[in-house]
Design an enzyme around this catalytic site. Sequence first.
Site, PDB file in Angstrom:
ATOM      1  N   HIS A  79       0.832  -1.221   0.000  1.00 28.94           N
ATOM      2  CA  HIS A  79       0.000   0.000   0.000  1.00 28.94           C
ATOM      3  C   HIS A  79       0.861   1.262   0.000  1.00 28.94           C
ATOM      4  O   HIS A  79       0.539   2.253   0.652  1.00 28.94           O
ATOM      5  CB  HIS A  79      -0.946   0.041   1.206  1.00 28.94           C
ATOM      6  CG  HIS A  79      -1.969  -1.046   1.202  1.00 28.94           C
ATOM      7  ND1 HIS A  79      -3.233  -0.883   0.711  1.00 28.94           N
ATOM      8  CD2 HIS A  79      -1.916  -2.329   1.631  1.00 28.94           C
ATOM      9  CE1 HIS A  79      -3.918  -2.009   0.843  1.00 28.94           C
ATOM     10  NE2 HIS A  79      -3.146  -2.908   1.387  1.00 28.94           N
TER      11      HIS A  79
ATOM     12  N   ASN B  81     -10.167  -2.782   2.823  1.00 28.18           N
ATOM     13  CA  ASN B  81      -9.927  -2.757   1.379  1.00 28.18           C
ATOM     14  C   ASN B  81     -11.239  -2.514   0.647  1.00 28.18           C
ATOM     15  O   ASN B  81     -12.306  -2.500   1.265  1.00 28.18           O
ATOM     16  CB  ASN B  81      -9.358  -4.106   0.916  1.00 28.18           C
ATOM     17  CG  ASN B  81      -7.864  -4.238   1.190  1.00 28.18           C
ATOM     18  OD1 ASN B  81      -7.168  -3.250   1.398  1.00 28.18           O
ATOM     19  ND2 ASN B  81      -7.383  -5.461   1.202  1.00 28.18           N
TER      20      ASN B  81
ATOM     21  N   HIS C 116      -3.592   1.126  11.904  1.00 31.82           N
ATOM     22  CA  HIS C 116      -3.289  -0.129  12.597  1.00 31.82           C
ATOM     23  C   HIS C 116      -4.591  -0.809  13.040  1.00 31.82           C
ATOM     24  O   HIS C 116      -5.323  -0.241  13.870  1.00 31.82           O
ATOM     25  CB  HIS C 116      -2.414   0.230  13.817  1.00 31.82           C
ATOM     26  CG  HIS C 116      -2.080  -0.929  14.698  1.00 31.82           C
ATOM     27  ND1 HIS C 116      -2.048  -2.230  14.254  1.00 31.82           N
ATOM     28  CD2 HIS C 116      -1.753  -0.978  16.018  1.00 31.82           C
ATOM     29  CE1 HIS C 116      -1.715  -3.022  15.265  1.00 31.82           C
ATOM     30  NE2 HIS C 116      -1.542  -2.295  16.333  1.00 31.82           N
TER      31      HIS C 116
ATOM     32  N   TYR D  61       1.279  -4.227  11.964  1.00 31.90           N
ATOM     33  CA  TYR D  61       1.149  -2.793  11.659  1.00 31.90           C
ATOM     34  C   TYR D  61       1.954  -1.914  12.611  1.00 31.90           C
ATOM     35  O   TYR D  61       2.689  -1.025  12.173  1.00 31.90           O
ATOM     36  CB  TYR D  61      -0.323  -2.377  11.637  1.00 31.90           C
ATOM     37  CG  TYR D  61      -1.053  -2.914  10.430  1.00 31.90           C
ATOM     38  CD1 TYR D  61      -1.314  -4.277  10.307  1.00 31.90           C
ATOM     39  CD2 TYR D  61      -1.446  -2.085   9.394  1.00 31.90           C
ATOM     40  CE1 TYR D  61      -1.962  -4.791   9.194  1.00 31.90           C
ATOM     41  CE2 TYR D  61      -2.099  -2.592   8.278  1.00 31.90           C
ATOM     42  CZ  TYR D  61      -2.352  -3.946   8.185  1.00 31.90           C
ATOM     43  OH  TYR D  61      -2.976  -4.447   7.088  1.00 31.90           O
TER      44      TYR D  61
HETATM   45 FE1  HDD Z   1      -2.419  -4.857   5.454  1.00 36.76          FE
HETATM   46  C1  HDD Z   1      -0.920  -1.837   5.101  1.00 36.76           C
HETATM   47  C2  HDD Z   1      -5.404  -3.510   4.363  1.00 36.76           C
HETATM   48  C3  HDD Z   1      -3.860  -7.974   5.524  1.00 36.76           C
HETATM   49  C4  HDD Z   1       0.335  -6.089   6.909  1.00 36.76           C
HETATM   50  N1  HDD Z   1      -3.034  -3.043   4.830  1.00 36.76           N
HETATM   51  C5  HDD Z   1      -2.268  -1.914   4.775  1.00 36.76           C
HETATM   52  C6  HDD Z   1      -3.062  -0.807   4.332  1.00 36.76           C
HETATM   53  C7  HDD Z   1      -4.319  -1.277   4.112  1.00 36.76           C
HETATM   54  C8  HDD Z   1      -4.303  -2.685   4.447  1.00 36.76           C
HETATM   55  C9  HDD Z   1      -5.519  -0.495   3.630  1.00 36.76           C
HETATM   56  C10 HDD Z   1      -2.563   0.612   4.120  1.00 36.76           C
HETATM   57  C11 HDD Z   1      -2.833   1.459   5.327  1.00 36.76           C
HETATM   58  C12 HDD Z   1      -2.415   2.872   5.052  1.00 36.76           C
HETATM   59  O1  HDD Z   1      -3.079   3.524   4.226  1.00 36.76           O
HETATM   60  O2  HDD Z   1      -1.435   3.311   5.627  1.00 36.76           O
HETATM   61  N2  HDD Z   1      -4.236  -5.610   4.956  1.00 36.76           N
HETATM   62  C13 HDD Z   1      -5.363  -4.874   4.635  1.00 36.76           C
HETATM   63  C14 HDD Z   1      -6.503  -5.745   4.614  1.00 36.76           C
HETATM   64  C15 HDD Z   1      -6.066  -6.997   4.925  1.00 36.76           C
HETATM   65  C16 HDD Z   1      -4.651  -6.916   5.161  1.00 36.76           C
HETATM   66  C17 HDD Z   1      -7.928  -5.303   4.328  1.00 36.76           C
HETATM   67  C18 HDD Z   1      -6.834  -8.277   5.057  1.00 36.76           C
HETATM   68  C19 HDD Z   1      -8.067  -8.332   5.417  1.00 36.76           C
HETATM   69  N3  HDD Z   1      -1.854  -6.704   6.063  1.00 36.76           N
HETATM   70  C20 HDD Z   1      -2.604  -7.850   6.052  1.00 36.76           C
HETATM   71  C21 HDD Z   1      -1.888  -8.909   6.713  1.00 36.76           C
HETATM   72  C22 HDD Z   1      -0.702  -8.368   7.134  1.00 36.76           C
HETATM   73  C23 HDD Z   1      -0.698  -6.994   6.705  1.00 36.76           C
HETATM   74  C24 HDD Z   1      -2.403 -10.316   6.901  1.00 36.76           C
HETATM   75  C25 HDD Z   1       0.412  -9.011   7.893  1.00 36.76           C
HETATM   76  C26 HDD Z   1       0.254  -9.963   8.773  1.00 36.76           C
HETATM   77  N4  HDD Z   1      -0.570  -4.120   5.826  1.00 36.76           N
HETATM   78  C27 HDD Z   1       0.387  -4.800   6.483  1.00 36.76           C
HETATM   79  C28 HDD Z   1       1.605  -3.956   6.781  1.00 36.76           C
HETATM   80  C29 HDD Z   1       1.182  -2.564   6.223  1.00 36.76           C
HETATM   81  C30 HDD Z   1      -0.189  -2.839   5.647  1.00 36.76           C
HETATM   82  C31 HDD Z   1       2.879  -4.530   6.335  1.00 36.76           C
HETATM   83  C32 HDD Z   1       2.157  -1.871   5.280  1.00 36.76           C
HETATM   84  C33 HDD Z   1       2.224  -0.454   5.738  1.00 36.76           C
HETATM   85  C34 HDD Z   1       1.469  -0.402   6.960  1.00 36.76           C
HETATM   86  O3  HDD Z   1       1.023  -1.646   7.276  1.00 36.76           O
HETATM   87  O4  HDD Z   1       1.260   0.579   7.627  1.00 36.76           O
HETATM   88  O5  HDD Z   1       1.844  -3.898   8.132  1.00 36.76           O
END
Ligand code: HDD
Length: 681
Positions: A81, A154, A345, A368
């Site tokens: 993202h 999402n 988060h 997060y």
């Molecule tokens: Fe995630 C970012 C949505 C599963 C780990 N995720 C991130 C963002 C969104 C989502 C909208 C961007 C937030 C922003 O605008 O800063 N992610 C989802 C949805 C998921 C999902 C709807 C499943 C239902 N994500 C998911 C899993 C993991 C992550 C299973 C790890 C175990 N996601 C992350 C992350 C991010 C992230 C690596 C990257 C940047 C951040 O968190 O802030 O931690």
Amino acid sequence: MEVTVVEREGKKPENKKTKQLEAFIRENKNQPLTTNEGVEIANDENTLTAGERGPTLMEDFIFQDKMAHFDRERIPERVVHARGFAAHGVFRVYESLEDITMAHFLQDPSLETPVFVRFSQVAGSRGANETNRDVRGFATKFYTEEGNFDLVGNNIPIFFIQDGIKFPDLIHAVKPEPHNEIPQGQTAHDTFWDFISSNEESAAMMMWIMSDRTIPRSFRTMEGFGVHTFRLVNKNNEAKFVKFHWKPVLGLHSLIWDEAQKLGGADADFHRRDLWENIEEGHFAEYELGIQVINEEDEFTFGFDILDATKLWPEELVPVRKIGKMTLNRNVDNVFAETEQVALHPGNIVRGIDFSNDPLLQTRIFSYSDTQIYRVGTNFQQIPINRPVCPFHNNQRDGAARYIIDKGKVAYHNNSLQNNTPYEVPPARGGFLTYPSQVEGMKVRKTAPSFQDHFSQARLFWNSMSDVERNHIYLAFSFELGKVKSKMVRQNVVNLIGHISHDLATSVAQKIGVQPPNVKESSETASSKALSMANTTFSPATLKVGIIVADQYDAAIVRPLLQQLLAAKTRPFIISETQETLTGTDGSTLQVDDSFLTGSPLVYDSLFVVSGRGATPHFNQKAKSYIIEQYNHYKPIGSSRSGMYLIQEVGIINKPGVTITNGPFKTYIQNVGKQRFWDRG
Ligand code: HDD
């Protein structure tokens, strides 16, 4: 119509968050230039050198101050993202939800809760083209008076995987392939499809991402979903399972694939520009928040496990109750300070909301905050955009870039020197109480048997699609898999599709040179109206209408046309050969917004052709290319009789969605609202 950027100084919508942010905003206009230490700078053009042509001196602290900061201006982009765009707004509940939750922001319809929403795309890096086929993030931070609640969702209600331990694998597969870093922000490559076909749990999500949902027209016309099952808990400590939905007031609308691909070149910032301009013009983006609720005792009464994030709750079984509205009404002042540094988060919950045991959600609760500490720094929660609007006190101290100055010598609990403060708050007076759900069993690493049906809901989705949507899914598979070099992977995906629809898999197989599948198709016969975008709301509001006008135009057409388009809340723009002011046959003038060179037919939702006596052969040629592109994208086209020769020359007279009129323009504007005329064939 020129896009006028409203001078917003002093006109910000007032709420607790905007007031809090004000304290950190710096106005540089009419101020002396200084170093970061406050020393006024007399010369910002030259380094300090030994002699006019000599080497730079190390003592040049002014240069060092500037360059050392510049050298560190970037922080790591989000691991997923990375490309996103955000806006401020407010949320208000329609009526008190006291019976099901004690969440403070869901109690009182007169209370406005500030929000910050970041939309994003999953796979692309920070500079990726915005119209790539990809899932879009829809992440909302509610600054409630009892702390921040983040709904990090999402635009698709389910996910690829069931357990977060596979998330790094999924992301490694979808990101550009590591040996050559190709392709950027796209799923059409071998490793992504290898992952999908090797992980059957992704089958339902595979269908969603091949639909037009992954090429939205605008952030303002996307749905949002919390995806996971959460809990709402009331003051009697009774809990219910809940899923969160955002429903866009303008309806759910997408691009088509040819348009999305070309827009990558015509306007790589298409989505952020759309949100930014609409907010600046006062067309605020609105979404209703909905909830689906399941009683605890009904947890096992559905044919799917409600803890499985690859499953949705069909709205026919569990209706969506609309509980409030969010309005995005203010653009950020600084993208880095706000959008880039915001730390969302799913672990940020407030009293009255709690987690379920969904294994995907559970892993997110670690990932997060962990990534924010790396990406933004230990004290990321103290950065203005991340601070809650309510007071916050604790015994945490120090760390890199600490902003807050905590007074006193006591930074521990229990203490007697400070009367045990900051004090703990009992749940009866507002302290967070984890819902005491029952857990039991052996420690195990295992997928629950109830998580193992991967095809029924994939088939449900396919059953719910209109003919147009089905055709787009077929074409999307054919495109994406056509880009996959490994024949084995192509065959594996076709075999996976075969479990969902034998017909679809066979047609795709024919397109991509592999064998039809030889697997059993799902027997699911149900369909769900809510899954088809064909059943959404249609309105002309905020759609961009390009009016093609030449010099010596007929003002008796253009004037009422503009009036009626504005009354229908569309956004009209004048397009012509050059950006000069045009003169009408009555001597009136018209300012051109976009020339054929600076604009593109792709950015308009509809065209209206007026032309004019001054039309040159070049004007006619460019106008025709605009009309053909719009027509091929099924968009409504209108023309006055003065522009009809162009419609005739491209051979589309009397075709669906093509209107010839000198006014009134009611039928044409209704067509604009319909957005696409699929029956053109
Ligand atoms: Fe995630 C970012 C949505 C599963 C780990 N995720 C991130 C963002 C969104 C989502 C909208 C961007 C937030 C922003 O605008 O800063 N992610 C989802 C949805 C998921 C999902 C709807 C499943 C239902 N994500 C998911 C899993 C993991 C992550 C299973 C790890 C175990 N996601 C992350 C992350 C991010 C992230 C690596 C990257 C940047 C951040 O968190 O802030 O931690």
